[in-house]
Design an enzyme around this catalytic site. Structure first.
Site, PDB file in Angstrom:
ATOM      1  N   LYS A 115       0.839  -1.200   0.000  1.00 60.58           N
ATOM      2  CA  LYS A 115       0.000   0.000   0.000  1.00 60.58           C
ATOM      3  C   LYS A 115       0.877   1.254   0.000  1.00 60.58           C
ATOM      4  O   LYS A 115       2.081   1.168   0.294  1.00 60.58           O
ATOM      5  CB  LYS A 115      -0.926  -0.006   1.222  1.00 60.58           C
ATOM      6  N   ARG A 139     -10.301  -0.907  15.752  1.00 59.42           N
ATOM      7  CA  ARG A 139     -10.367  -0.085  14.548  1.00 59.42           C
ATOM      8  C   ARG A 139     -11.391  -0.745  13.623  1.00 59.42           C
ATOM      9  O   ARG A 139     -12.586  -0.676  13.892  1.00 59.42           O
ATOM     10  CB  ARG A 139      -8.977   0.044  13.921  1.00 59.42           C
ATOM     11  N   TYR A 155      16.369  30.492   6.402  1.00 54.42           N
ATOM     12  CA  TYR A 155      15.262  31.241   7.000  1.00 54.42           C
ATOM     13  C   TYR A 155      15.397  31.353   8.513  1.00 54.42           C
ATOM     14  O   TYR A 155      15.676  30.360   9.194  1.00 54.42           O
ATOM     15  CB  TYR A 155      13.931  30.550   6.693  1.00 54.42           C
ATOM     16  N   MET A 214      11.635  24.503   1.638  1.00 52.68           N
ATOM     17  CA  MET A 214      10.776  23.643   0.827  1.00 52.68           C
ATOM     18  C   MET A 214      11.601  22.821  -0.162  1.00 52.68           C
ATOM     19  O   MET A 214      11.326  21.636  -0.380  1.00 52.68           O
ATOM     20  CB  MET A 214       9.736  24.479   0.064  1.00 52.68           C
TER      21      MET A 214
HETATM   22  C1  LIG Z   1      -0.424  -2.017   6.671  1.00 55.60           C
HETATM   23  C2  LIG Z   1      -0.968  -3.296   7.176  1.00 55.60           C
HETATM   24  C3  LIG Z   1      -0.128  -4.387   7.457  1.00 55.60           C
HETATM   25  C4  LIG Z   1       1.378  -4.301   7.379  1.00 55.60           C
HETATM   26  O1  LIG Z   1       1.873  -3.851   8.620  1.00 55.60           O
HETATM   27  P1  LIG Z   1       3.464  -3.721   8.904  1.00 55.60           P
HETATM   28  O2  LIG Z   1       3.528  -3.297  10.306  1.00 55.60           O
HETATM   29  O3  LIG Z   1       3.975  -2.700   7.959  1.00 55.60           O
HETATM   30  O4  LIG Z   1       4.054  -5.061   8.652  1.00 55.60           O
HETATM   31  C5  LIG Z   1      -0.714  -5.570   7.848  1.00 55.60           C
HETATM   32  N1  LIG Z   1      -2.053  -5.675   7.987  1.00 55.60           N
HETATM   33  C6  LIG Z   1      -2.896  -4.655   7.739  1.00 55.60           C
HETATM   34  C7  LIG Z   1      -4.357  -4.841   7.915  1.00 55.60           C
HETATM   35  C8  LIG Z   1      -2.379  -3.433   7.339  1.00 55.60           C
HETATM   36  O5  LIG Z   1      -3.211  -2.410   7.106  1.00 55.60           O
END
Ligand SMILES: *Cc1c(COP(=O)(O)O)cnc(C)c1O
Length: 373
Positions: free
Chosen positions: A38, A136, A265, A313
């Site tokens: 992701k 969550r 700055y 920046m």
């Molecule tokens: C992002 C995510 C992971 C990966 O977690 P890491 O700590 O980066 O290994 C695993 N499971 C879910 C549901 C996630 O959203």
């Protein structure tokens, strides 16, 4: 593509492969790996990272968003792609068209998908998410007796996975992780008594993989450990992950500044001696955190030099007074190794009060990713 400024991220594909193999050998051959890619593979560049992980043996991929799943398909990834986050109303057709695997934790979403699938005479594979303590996403355990019969009636949905998520896996001394495993084992039993036979049962992220035995699971979901970012705290001595990302630039200008003058700055850095200051074309718009003002270090010729003054920046200034031999065009390492010296993502994260994940993800889109093997 036209030539860009010399600021770039180098991705070490051999290190990525090594990290994958280390995870696979830790979990054993009877456990599959869902590679989490992701957020542009945690900032590493999904177009270069995903095909390497597919070749290395990732059985599934995980992304947060439907959009990210569609992108993975366009890169030619054939494995199941699990949408770890949400399918939002209106995205059902994308799920069907690109054969994505949603995670379901909500009956409204399930109904929309079931009916979209029925409309085109298809079934959609999904993973059911249960909340065993993260608080969550996921159905709460006590709701399963109501939820499972409803899901069972949705004939165009097919449960291929059952999952939960750990809340404190990165603190192995806390008892919650063990309790979550126990709760998950009861959930597995319950789901089976309702007639479901999900192929995959999974709960562990990277810290979960390395903190305890994966009782009852046959799939793991590593993200950060693929990228060599789980090397701090309790995990420091456990294994030999390699950092995958190097963030580099070059000296664009060098100048001599007499004592008592301010730079950048706010003049937050004032020279205390006759100084040599180098301007480096990287700034907070590239993901070089502004909190590194007067406290970050970079590597030049394998030596550490400090950031001088405010991070801008598009620029930082570094004090190279102690390295008289440096010249315009010399390489500057912002993150990663240069000779025997290294700036780790942990070091950077500690200085800005964050975690390695955020350091990687914040490297912005305008920094080109270059894949080296
Ligand atoms: C992002 C995510 C992971 C990966 O977690 P890491 O700590 O980066 O290994 C695993 N499971 C879910 C549901 C996630 O959203």
């Amino acid at each position: 593509m036209s030539v860009s400024r010399p600021t770039r991220v180098e991705i070490d594909l051999a290190a990525l492969r090594h990290n994958f193999q280390e995870i696979q050998s830790t979990v054993g051959a009877n456990c599959d790996v869902l590679a989490v890619v992701k957020a542009n593979a945690y900032g590493h560049g999904v177009s270069g990272v995903a095909p390497v992980l597919a070749d290395a043996g990732a059985s599934l991929f995980g992304v947060a968003l439907v959009e990210e799943g569609v992108e993975l398909r366009s890169l030619g990834i054939e494995q199941p792609i699990v949408i770890l986050g949400s399918v939002f109303p209106g995205q059902e057709d994308d799920v069907l068209e690109h054969r994505l695997t949603p995670v379901l934790y909500d009956l409204t979403c399930a109904r929309l998908l079931d009916s979209a699938a029925r409309d085109v005479g298809r079934t959609v594979d999904y993973h059911l998410k249960v909340d065993t303590g993260m608080g969550r996403l996921g159905f709460r355990v006590e709701r399963l007796d109501q939820v499972l019969p409803v899901l069972k009636k949705m004939k165009n949905l097919n449960m291929t996975g059952l999952m939960s998520h750990l809340a404190v896996a990165d603190e192995p001394e806390r008892p919650l992780t063990g309790l979550q495993y126990e709760a998950f084992a009861r959930v597995v039993e319950k789901v089976e008594t309702f007639g479901f036979t999900p192929r995959y049962r999974h709960i562990a992220n990277s810290a979960g993989i390395y903190s305890r035995k994966l009782t009852g699971c046959n799939l793991v979901r590593p993200g950060i450990s693929l990228y060599g970012g789980l090397t701090g705290g309790p995990f420091a001595s456990q294994f030999t992950q390699k950092p995958v990302m190097r963030f580099v630039s070059q000296i664009a200008q060098l100048k001599e500044i007499p004592p008592g003058e301010g730079v950048s700055y706010g003049h937050r850095f004032v020279t205390s001696r006759h100084s040599r200051v180098a301007a480096i074309p990287v700034g907070y718009a590239d993901g070089y955190n502004r909190l590194l003002t007067n406290c970050g270090d970079v590597l030049i010729h394998g030596r550490r030099v400090p950031v001088a003054g405010t991070v801008c920046m598009d620029w930082i200034l570094v004090d190279v007074t102690d390295l008289p031999e440096v010249q315009v065009g010399d390489q500057v390492t912002l993150l990663g190794r240069d000779g025997d010296a290294i700036i780790t993502a942990e070091e950077w994260a500690d200085k800005v009060g964050s975690i390695t994940y955020e350091v990687f993800c914040n490297i912005s889109k305008r920094v080109p990713r270059v894949f080296v093997d």
